[in-house]
Write a protein that holds these residues in place. Sequence first.
Motif, short mmCIF file in Angstrom:
data_model
loop_
_atom_site.label_atom_id
_atom_site.label_comp_id
_atom_site.label_asym_id
_atom_site.label_seq_id
_atom_site.Cartn_x
_atom_site.Cartn_y
_atom_site.Cartn_z
N ASP A 179 16.82 4.91 12.25
CA ASP A 179 17.28 6.40 11.79
C ASP A 179 16.08 7.10 11.57
O ASP A 179 15.76 6.84 10.15
N TRP A 180 15.37 7.69 12.33
CA TRP A 180 14.23 8.42 12.24
C TRP A 180 14.24 9.93 12.08
O TRP A 180 15.01 10.48 12.52
N TYR A 181 13.25 10.72 11.32
CA TYR A 181 13.07 11.79 11.43
C TYR A 181 11.43 12.43 11.78
O TYR A 181 10.59 11.51 10.80
N LEU A 182 11.42 13.45 12.47
CA LEU A 182 9.85 13.72 12.77
C LEU A 182 9.96 15.21 12.53
O LEU A 182 10.61 15.97 13.06
N GLU A 187 0.91 -1.00 -0.15
CA GLU A 187 -0.10 0.04 0.07
C GLU A 187 0.90 1.09 -0.12
O GLU A 187 2.03 1.14 0.39
N ALA A 188 0.25 2.37 -0.29
CA ALA A 188 0.96 3.55 -0.25
C ALA A 188 1.43 3.90 0.86
O ALA A 188 0.49 3.72 1.86
N LYS A 189 2.73 4.67 1.17
CA LYS A 189 3.08 5.04 2.46
C LYS A 189 2.66 6.33 2.75
O LYS A 189 2.29 7.09 1.65
N PRO A 190 2.48 6.87 4.03
CA PRO A 190 2.17 8.29 4.31
C PRO A 190 2.92 9.28 3.51
O PRO A 190 4.45 9.08 3.27
N GLY A 191 2.64 10.46 3.09
CA GLY A 191 3.44 11.37 2.72
C GLY A 191 3.81 12.61 3.74
O GLY A 191 3.51 12.27 4.88
N LEU A 192 4.12 13.60 3.26
CA LEU A 192 4.87 14.69 3.92
C LEU A 192 3.70 15.62 4.76
O LEU A 192 3.86 16.20 5.65
N LEU A 193 2.62 15.72 3.71
CA LEU A 193 1.51 16.58 4.27
C LEU A 193 0.34 15.87 4.95
O LEU A 193 -0.07 14.92 4.79
N SER A 194 0.12 16.34 6.05
CA SER A 194 -0.87 15.85 6.97
C SER A 194 -1.65 17.06 7.71
O SER A 194 -1.02 17.98 8.17
N ARG A 195 -2.95 16.61 7.82
CA ARG A 195 -3.78 17.79 8.55
C ARG A 195 -3.23 17.41 10.05
O ARG A 195 -3.75 18.37 10.95
N SER A 196 -2.65 16.36 10.48
CA SER A 196 -2.22 16.27 11.96
C SER A 196 -1.15 17.21 12.11
O SER A 196 -0.95 17.35 13.38
N GLY A 197 -0.50 17.64 11.10
CA GLY A 197 0.54 18.71 11.54
C GLY A 197 2.06 18.07 11.60
O GLY A 197 2.68 18.62 12.45
N TYR A 198 2.25 16.87 11.38
CA TYR A 198 3.40 16.32 11.60
C TYR A 198 3.70 15.25 10.46
O TYR A 198 2.96 14.55 9.53
N ALA A 199 5.13 14.82 10.18
CA ALA A 199 5.28 13.94 9.28
C ALA A 199 6.49 13.06 9.77
O ALA A 199 7.49 13.61 10.45
N PHE A 200 6.71 11.89 9.35
CA PHE A 200 7.46 10.74 10.02
C PHE A 200 8.23 10.09 8.66
O PHE A 200 7.71 9.69 7.68
N ILE A 201 9.55 10.38 8.75
CA ILE A 201 10.43 9.53 7.69
C ILE A 201 11.22 8.55 8.34
O ILE A 201 12.02 9.04 9.60
N ASP A 202 11.23 7.27 7.99
CA ASP A 202 12.33 6.06 8.29
C ASP A 202 13.25 5.89 7.25
O ASP A 202 12.91 5.44 6.43
N ASP A 203 14.44 6.47 7.69
CA ASP A 203 15.45 6.37 6.87
C ASP A 203 16.62 5.31 7.09
O ASP A 203 17.56 5.08 6.61
N SER A 204 15.85 4.21 8.15
CA SER A 204 16.89 3.23 8.52
C SER A 204 17.40 2.36 7.56
O SER A 204 18.59 1.96 7.87
N PRO A 205 16.57 1.82 6.51
CA PRO A 205 17.16 1.11 5.55
C PRO A 205 18.04 1.66 4.40
O PRO A 205 18.57 0.78 3.61
N THR A 206 18.05 2.88 4.48
CA THR A 206 18.56 3.58 3.20
C THR A 206 20.13 3.32 3.37
O THR A 206 20.68 3.70 4.05
#
Length: 436
Positions: free
Chosen positions: A213-216, A174-193
């Motif tokens: 290795d995460w970014y919020l 399934e499609a993963k969450p994007g940067l834009l959210s009405r919740s006002g936050y975005a999470f990026i998991d860079d661990s496997p990169t």
Amino acid sequence: MFATRHTPLHALRWLGIGLLGGWLGSCAKPHNSPVIVVGNARFEFLTPALVRMEYSPSAGFVDAPTAVVQKRDWPAVRVEATEKDGWLTAASGVVTLRYRLGSGPFTAANLEVRWSDPAGAAHAWHPGDRDPLNLGGLTYSLDNVSEANLPAGQSDLASPVNDAIPGIDLKLPEAKPGLLSRSGYAFIDDSPTPVWSAEKAWIEPRPQPTGQDWYLFTYNRDYRKVLAEYAQLCGPIPMIPRWVLGPWITDFNFEYFPDSAESRRPDFQRYNQQYLEDEVSRLRQSQIPFDALILDFAWHNYGWEGGYDWSPLIPHSQELMDRLHGQGIKLSLNDHPGYINTEQSILSFDDSHAPEVLKVLGRPPPPSPKFDLDLSALWSFRTDHEAGGWKPIRVGPWQERGYGGYRGVGWYRASAQLPSKLPDALYLYLGEVAKT
């Protein structure tokens, strides 16, 4: 004689309070840096609203750029952090992070980030949280997307479910969450990169594949802000060429296998280089605009098995490319290096480029076969395997072999004489079997 001096009781009280205050102060360990390391965890406040959270089993943190994240040098951020009662608390003035000291990899039980929106409402994020207000990211593919594959009650083509690559029925994620959210936050998991090696000038696997290795990003609804911070973090995004925005046309969406019965059919062979050139001329003469011609499977041999040799359908490839470029048309060739998520070969070993590709991948070439038997002309077919009267059939769909009206289960059988001595490894290659 010794003089005895008594300390007043109220002085003892103040002494006790002073000692207690000093003891409490020793337990609250302050931090004044935007980079905080506690055991195997490291937290970096890249901006007051953007925090990097990293966990490494060996405390071997990654400072090199990765295939996604480029920027590592950020202006210093004022952070007030303390260790107290077994917790690290770090506040930037915008977000407050709490982590239970010595509790291992990040989970919902040991890590929390809190912030408030402009209206004063409090928000919190924990690892594993699902954001129902996220506006959606990219899907892996649009193959086989249809109304039946959309989430119930939705019509969002960005999030297909039960989607599969046609022909091999591999379910797409399934499609993963994007940067834009009405919740006002975005999470990026860079661990496997993979990380970037300056010495090799290329990417390489992370030294700690089990780390986090995460970014919020926290931005409330300031969407311009999160897009700007993402561009800073991951590097500038170049503008796409103007021709990419124009019309595209796709052709040759079928597989070509050399010397197969299907490839010798006249209706199959008419899809060739001359056909492509005639179609381009017809579109131009009809003033139908298009800027890019996309050739799918059949530009190369071996279909899904993958290949880089031009198929005989395009005998003069350089001439075709020169003619297209002379008319201002871009040519794109779809690359099929092998089946996705399977253990099949990266490309057909019969391709002339296979030795070069295998060398780059560090894989040995396959041993030459000591025994080869073609079963394609030995098959018989029945719609009921318990009945007699098996009839010979050529390889291919039975609908094209005299059973056009039959819908159901088909049975194939073949018999062959094998030599008395066989190699240690014996393979039966059936090609693709369609699932209906």
